[in-house]
Scaffold this motif. Structure first.
Motif, PDB file in Angstrom:
ATOM      1  N   GLU A 156       6.075  -3.270   8.873  1.00 41.61           N
ATOM      2  CA  GLU A 156       7.301  -2.910   9.597  1.00 41.61           C
ATOM      3  C   GLU A 156       7.586  -1.420   9.498  1.00 41.61           C
ATOM      4  O   GLU A 156       8.153  -0.824  10.422  1.00 41.61           O
ATOM      5  CB  GLU A 156       8.482  -3.708   9.037  1.00 41.61           C
ATOM      6  CG  GLU A 156       8.472  -5.169   9.433  1.00 41.61           C
ATOM      7  CD  GLU A 156       9.592  -5.962   8.790  1.00 41.61           C
ATOM      8  OE1 GLU A 156       9.915  -7.036   9.315  1.00 41.61           O
ATOM      9  OE2 GLU A 156      10.139  -5.507   7.751  1.00 41.61           O
ATOM     10  N   ASN A 157       7.180  -0.807   8.386  1.00 38.55           N
ATOM     11  CA  ASN A 157       7.422   0.619   8.180  1.00 38.55           C
ATOM     12  C   ASN A 157       6.189   1.478   8.481  1.00 38.55           C
ATOM     13  O   ASN A 157       6.160   2.660   8.134  1.00 38.55           O
ATOM     14  CB  ASN A 157       7.891   0.862   6.742  1.00 38.55           C
ATOM     15  CG  ASN A 157       9.284   0.329   6.491  1.00 38.55           C
ATOM     16  OD1 ASN A 157      10.267   0.930   6.895  1.00 38.55           O
ATOM     17  ND2 ASN A 157       9.372  -0.818   5.831  1.00 38.55           N
ATOM     18  N   ASN A 158       5.197   0.885   9.121  1.00 39.86           N
ATOM     19  CA  ASN A 158       3.997   1.615   9.589  1.00 39.86           C
ATOM     20  C   ASN A 158       3.209   2.253   8.454  1.00 39.86           C
ATOM     21  O   ASN A 158       2.556   3.282   8.659  1.00 39.86           O
ATOM     22  CB  ASN A 158       4.376   2.694  10.625  1.00 39.86           C
ATOM     23  CG  ASN A 158       5.234   2.148  11.751  1.00 39.86           C
ATOM     24  OD1 ASN A 158       5.063   1.001  12.160  1.00 39.86           O
ATOM     25  ND2 ASN A 158       6.151   2.954  12.248  1.00 39.86           N
ATOM     26  N   HIS A 159       3.255   1.677   7.265  1.00 37.54           N
ATOM     27  CA  HIS A 159       2.481   2.222   6.156  1.00 37.54           C
ATOM     28  C   HIS A 159       0.996   1.975   6.394  1.00 37.54           C
ATOM     29  O   HIS A 159       0.599   0.881   6.805  1.00 37.54           O
ATOM     30  CB  HIS A 159       2.908   1.586   4.828  1.00 37.54           C
ATOM     31  CG  HIS A 159       4.304   1.936   4.437  1.00 37.54           C
ATOM     32  ND1 HIS A 159       4.992   1.270   3.441  1.00 37.54           N
ATOM     33  CD2 HIS A 159       5.154   2.891   4.895  1.00 37.54           C
ATOM     34  CE1 HIS A 159       6.203   1.795   3.311  1.00 37.54           C
ATOM     35  NE2 HIS A 159       6.326   2.774   4.194  1.00 37.54           N
ATOM     36  N   THR A 160       0.200   2.975   6.128  1.00 37.08           N
ATOM     37  CA  THR A 160      -1.242   2.845   6.339  1.00 37.08           C
ATOM     38  C   THR A 160      -1.997   2.503   5.050  1.00 37.08           C
ATOM     39  O   THR A 160      -3.174   2.181   5.111  1.00 37.08           O
ATOM     40  CB  THR A 160      -1.813   4.148   6.915  1.00 37.08           C
ATOM     41  OG1 THR A 160      -1.511   5.237   6.032  1.00 37.08           O
ATOM     42  CG2 THR A 160      -1.216   4.433   8.289  1.00 37.08           C
ATOM     43  N   ARG A 161      -1.306   2.559   3.924  1.00 33.13           N
ATOM     44  CA  ARG A 161      -1.952   2.209   2.661  1.00 33.13           C
ATOM     45  C   ARG A 161      -0.940   1.565   1.733  1.00 33.13           C
ATOM     46  O   ARG A 161       0.157   2.076   1.534  1.00 33.13           O
ATOM     47  CB  ARG A 161      -2.582   3.438   1.998  1.00 33.13           C
ATOM     48  CG  ARG A 161      -3.284   3.105   0.691  1.00 33.13           C
ATOM     49  CD  ARG A 161      -4.250   4.187   0.222  1.00 33.13           C
ATOM     50  NE  ARG A 161      -3.643   5.494   0.086  1.00 33.13           N
ATOM     51  CZ  ARG A 161      -4.184   6.496  -0.607  1.00 33.13           C
ATOM     52  NH1 ARG A 161      -5.353   6.325  -1.212  1.00 33.13           N
ATOM     53  NH2 ARG A 161      -3.577   7.661  -0.684  1.00 33.13           N
ATOM     54  N   VAL A 162      -1.335   0.431   1.168  1.00 33.60           N
ATOM     55  CA  VAL A 162      -0.516  -0.285   0.197  1.00 33.60           C
ATOM     56  C   VAL A 162      -1.405  -0.569  -1.013  1.00 33.60           C
ATOM     57  O   VAL A 162      -2.530  -1.065  -0.860  1.00 33.60           O
ATOM     58  CB  VAL A 162       0.007  -1.624   0.762  1.00 33.60           C
ATOM     59  CG1 VAL A 162       0.899  -2.323  -0.258  1.00 33.60           C
ATOM     60  CG2 VAL A 162       0.742  -1.412   2.067  1.00 33.60           C
ATOM     61  N   VAL A 163      -0.911  -0.225  -2.195  1.00 32.19           N
ATOM     62  CA  VAL A 163      -1.677  -0.489  -3.419  1.00 32.19           C
ATOM     63  C   VAL A 163      -0.860  -1.437  -4.294  1.00 32.19           C
ATOM     64  O   VAL A 163       0.277  -1.132  -4.662  1.00 32.19           O
ATOM     65  CB  VAL A 163      -2.006   0.807  -4.181  1.00 32.19           C
ATOM     66  CG1 VAL A 163      -2.777   0.482  -5.456  1.00 32.19           C
ATOM     67  CG2 VAL A 163      -2.813   1.752  -3.298  1.00 32.19           C
ATOM     68  N   LEU A 164      -1.454  -2.590  -4.599  1.00 39.23           N
ATOM     69  CA  LEU A 164      -0.811  -3.608  -5.430  1.00 39.23           C
ATOM     70  C   LEU A 164      -1.567  -3.745  -6.741  1.00 39.23           C
ATOM     71  O   LEU A 164      -2.781  -4.008  -6.740  1.00 39.23           O
ATOM     72  CB  LEU A 164      -0.810  -4.960  -4.713  1.00 39.23           C
ATOM     73  CG  LEU A 164      -0.127  -5.048  -3.342  1.00 39.23           C
ATOM     74  CD1 LEU A 164      -0.320  -6.439  -2.764  1.00 39.23           C
ATOM     75  CD2 LEU A 164       1.347  -4.718  -3.461  1.00 39.23           C
ATOM     76  N   PHE A 165      -0.871  -3.567  -7.839  1.00 39.88           N
ATOM     77  CA  PHE A 165      -1.453  -3.765  -9.168  1.00 39.88           C
ATOM     78  C   PHE A 165      -0.827  -5.019  -9.745  1.00 39.88           C
ATOM     79  O   PHE A 165       0.364  -5.051 -10.052  1.00 39.88           O
ATOM     80  CB  PHE A 165      -1.170  -2.549 -10.055  1.00 39.88           C
ATOM     81  CG  PHE A 165      -1.647  -2.709 -11.476  1.00 39.88           C
ATOM     82  CD1 PHE A 165      -2.923  -3.160 -11.751  1.00 39.88           C
ATOM     83  CD2 PHE A 165      -0.811  -2.398 -12.541  1.00 39.88           C
ATOM     84  CE1 PHE A 165      -3.377  -3.309 -13.050  1.00 39.88           C
ATOM     85  CE2 PHE A 165      -1.247  -2.535 -13.847  1.00 39.88           C
ATOM     86  CZ  PHE A 165      -2.537  -2.999 -14.105  1.00 39.88           C
ATOM     87  N   ILE A 166      -1.636  -6.086  -9.849  1.00 38.53           N
ATOM     88  CA  ILE A 166      -1.131  -7.399 -10.261  1.00 38.53           C
ATOM     89  C   ILE A 166      -1.758  -7.771 -11.587  1.00 38.53           C
ATOM     90  O   ILE A 166      -2.992  -7.798 -11.722  1.00 38.53           O
ATOM     91  CB  ILE A 166      -1.445  -8.456  -9.190  1.00 38.53           C
ATOM     92  CG1 ILE A 166      -0.912  -7.993  -7.824  1.00 38.53           C
ATOM     93  CG2 ILE A 166      -0.830  -9.795  -9.569  1.00 38.53           C
ATOM     94  CD1 ILE A 166      -1.241  -8.937  -6.678  1.00 38.53           C
ATOM     95  N   ASN A 167      -0.929  -8.079 -12.557  1.00 35.64           N
ATOM     96  CA  ASN A 167      -1.431  -8.342 -13.901  1.00 35.64           C
ATOM     97  C   ASN A 167      -2.213  -9.652 -13.988  1.00 35.64           C
ATOM     98  O   ASN A 167      -3.118  -9.786 -14.809  1.00 35.64           O
ATOM     99  CB  ASN A 167      -0.272  -8.370 -14.904  1.00 35.64           C
ATOM    100  CG  ASN A 167      -0.745  -8.155 -16.328  1.00 35.64           C
ATOM    101  OD1 ASN A 167      -1.489  -7.218 -16.614  1.00 35.64           O
ATOM    102  ND2 ASN A 167      -0.339  -9.037 -17.224  1.00 35.64           N
ATOM    103  N   ALA A 168      -1.859 -10.622 -13.123  1.00 29.31           N
ATOM    104  CA  ALA A 168      -2.580 -11.896 -13.121  1.00 29.31           C
ATOM    105  C   ALA A 168      -2.718 -12.375 -11.687  1.00 29.31           C
ATOM    106  O   ALA A 168      -1.747 -12.816 -11.071  1.00 29.31           O
ATOM    107  CB  ALA A 168      -1.855 -12.937 -13.963  1.00 29.31           C
ATOM    108  N   SER A 169      -3.927 -12.254 -11.145  1.00 30.57           N
ATOM    109  CA  SER A 169      -4.177 -12.648  -9.761  1.00 30.57           C
ATOM    110  C   SER A 169      -5.589 -13.198  -9.624  1.00 30.57           C
ATOM    111  O   SER A 169      -6.527 -12.722 -10.269  1.00 30.57           O
ATOM    112  CB  SER A 169      -3.999 -11.442  -8.824  1.00 30.57           C
ATOM    113  OG  SER A 169      -4.428 -11.759  -7.514  1.00 30.57           O
TER     114      SER A 169
END
Length: 373
Positions: A156-169
C-alpha cells in the motif's frame, strides 16, 4: 583644631543618614536572592554493560546488533566465569555464523580488550554492510504472526524492499514469495498490479530466519501513485446503485455492473483490478480480481479461483452469501450473457471447469441467478 573639624564633619554625615537624607549617597540597588551559579552540563559516558559469563557476553553483543549500534563498551565482572579473551572471540564468531540478522547486515565485529587491574573492559565495534537495510528499518518479530498485514502495508505504501527478522519461522523462500502473491490477490488494490517478488533467505540457529523481500511494481513511483489514486476514488456502491439491498442482490449488482462495463481481453498484461475497473478491459484474472475488490467494498466475502475452463487457464470467483458459498464467473457473463455463471454450485461447474477443490470451500447454496433477477 583640624581633628575637631574632621570629627564635626563625620558627626554631621551620621546625623543626615539617621534623618533619612540618603540622597547624598543615591545609587541603584539590585536585590539578589538564592543565586546559584550555572553548572556546566556533563557529557555522559558511553553506557557500559557488565557481563558475568559467556551467555551474558553474547547477549550483550547481540543486543548491540539488534539495536543497530555501531559501538559499545563491556565490563567483565571481577568474578567473570570464563576466559574473557577467548570468550569474546568466540561470541563474535558465533554471532557472525549463527545469527540470521548478523549474516544479513554485519560485515565484521571487532573487540579491543583492556586489563583494568583485576578485571577487563572491552570496546566493541560493529561494521554494517552498505547494501543491507539499516537495522532500525528491519522488522523484528518473535514468530511468523502478522506477516500478511506487514506485506499488505508495504504494498500500500509502495515499498520496494521489506526485511523481516523472525526468531522462529518455518517459511521457505517460496512460501514467503507465495504469501506476497496471496496478499495481493486478497487485496487487489493494495498494488496496481501484482509485484514481481524476489526473496532472499538468511538462516540462523534453530528456526531463526531473516527474509529480504524485494518488490518490483513494474512502473515508476509517480505513475504508481497516480494509478492508486484512481483506484482509491472508486465508489463501488455508488456506481452499482447497491443501496438498501441484501447481500445476494449487492453481489448481483456488482456482477451486472462489471459485466457491462469491462471488455474481456486476451492480453495477459491486462490482468489486474486496475485494468478492469479503470481501463475497462481485462483478462479473466483481472476481471476476477476486480470482482473481489467490488465485493469487499460492499462487505461481501469473495476470493479469486485459479483453475481451468475447457482445459485453458481461467479465473473466476467464489462468494459467500448468508453463510453459503457460490461460484461466480463474470468473464462468462461478459462473453456469454449474465445468466451464464452467477451463484452456481460445484456440480453445475464440473462439466466445463476444473479447480483444486482442496484449496477452496465447497459451493452448495440454494440461491440462483433467476431467483434474484
Amino acid at each position: 583644631m583640624l581633628r575637631r573639624f574632621a570629627a564635626a564633619v563625620l558627626l554631621t554625615a551620621l546625623l543626615l543618614l539617621l534623618c533619612g537624607c540618603g540622597s547624598l549617597f543615591e545609587k541603584e540597588v539590585v536585590d539578589i536572592n538564592n543565586y546559584e551559579p550555572p553548572v556546566q552540563e556533563k557529557v555522559p559516558e558511553a553506557e557500559k554493560v557488565t557481563v558475568r559469563n559467556f551467555t551474558a557476553l553474547k547477549r550483550a553483543i547481540t543486543d548491540m546488533v539488534y539495536s543497530g549500534a555501531e559501538s559499545g563498551r563491556l565490563v567483565f565482572d571481577a568474578n567473570y566465569d570464563g576466559d574473557a579473551v577467548k570468550d569474546i572471540e568466540e561470541a563474535c564468531r558465533q554471532l557472525r555464523t549463527q545469527n540470521a540478522l548478523c549474516a544479513y547486515c554485519v560485515l565484521d565485529i571487532s573487540c579491543e580488550l583492556s586489563k583494568i587491574v583485576t578485571y577487563y573492559e572491552a570496546s566493541v565495534s560493529i561494521d554494517y554492510a552498505d547494501s543491507a537495510l539499516p537495522v532500525p528499518e528491519i522488522i523484528q518479530l518473535p514468530y511468523a504472526i502478522g506477516v500478511e498485514d506487514i506485506l499488505k502495508e508495504a504494498m500500500e505504501n509502495n515499498h520496494t524492499r521489506v526485511v523481516l527478522f523472525i526468531n522462529a519461522s518455518t517459511y521457505s523462500r517460496d512460501k514467503m514469495a507465495q504469501m506476497v502473491t496471496d496478499v495481493y490477490r486478497s487485496n487487489p488494490v493494495c498494488s496496481v498490479r501484482e509485484p514481481k517478488t524476489d526473496v532472499y533467505l538468511y538462516s540462523g540457529a534453530a528456526m531463526q530466519r531473516l527474509y529480504e523481500i524485494n518488490l518490483d511494481y513494474g512502473m515508476p513511483e509517480d505513475e504508481l501513485i497516480r494509478c492508486k489514486s484512481q483506484l482509491k476514488n472508486l465508489d463501488v456502491r455508488s456506481n452499482t446503485g447497491a443501496y438498501n439491498m441484501d447481500q445476494a442482490h449487492e453481489a448481483l449488482a456488482a456482477y451486472t455492473y462489471l459485466s457491462e462495463n469491462c471488455a474481456l481481453s486476451g492480453d495477459s498484461n491486462e490482468n489486474s483490478a486496475y485494468s478492469a475497473l479503470i481501463r475497462g478491459s481485462a483478462d479473466s484474472e483481472g476481471v476476477a480480481l476486480a470482482y473481489v475488490e467490488m465485493c469487499h467494498q460492499l462487505g461481501i466475502e469473495c476470493r479469486i479461483v485459479y483453475g481451468q475452463l475447457h482445459w485453458q487457464d481461467h479465473c473466476w470467483n467464489i462468494v459467500e452469501i448468508d453463510g453459503a458459498y457460490y461460484h461466480v464467473d463474470v468473464s462468462a457473463a461478459i462473453s456469454g450473457g449474465q445468466g451464464q455463471c452467477f451463484l452456481l454450485r460445484d456440480e453445475e461447474m464440473w462439466n466445463s471447469y476444473r479447480w483444486d477443490t482442496a484449496s477452496y470451500p465447497a459451493c452448495g447454496g440454494e440461491l440462483t441467478y433467476w431467483d434474484l433477477a
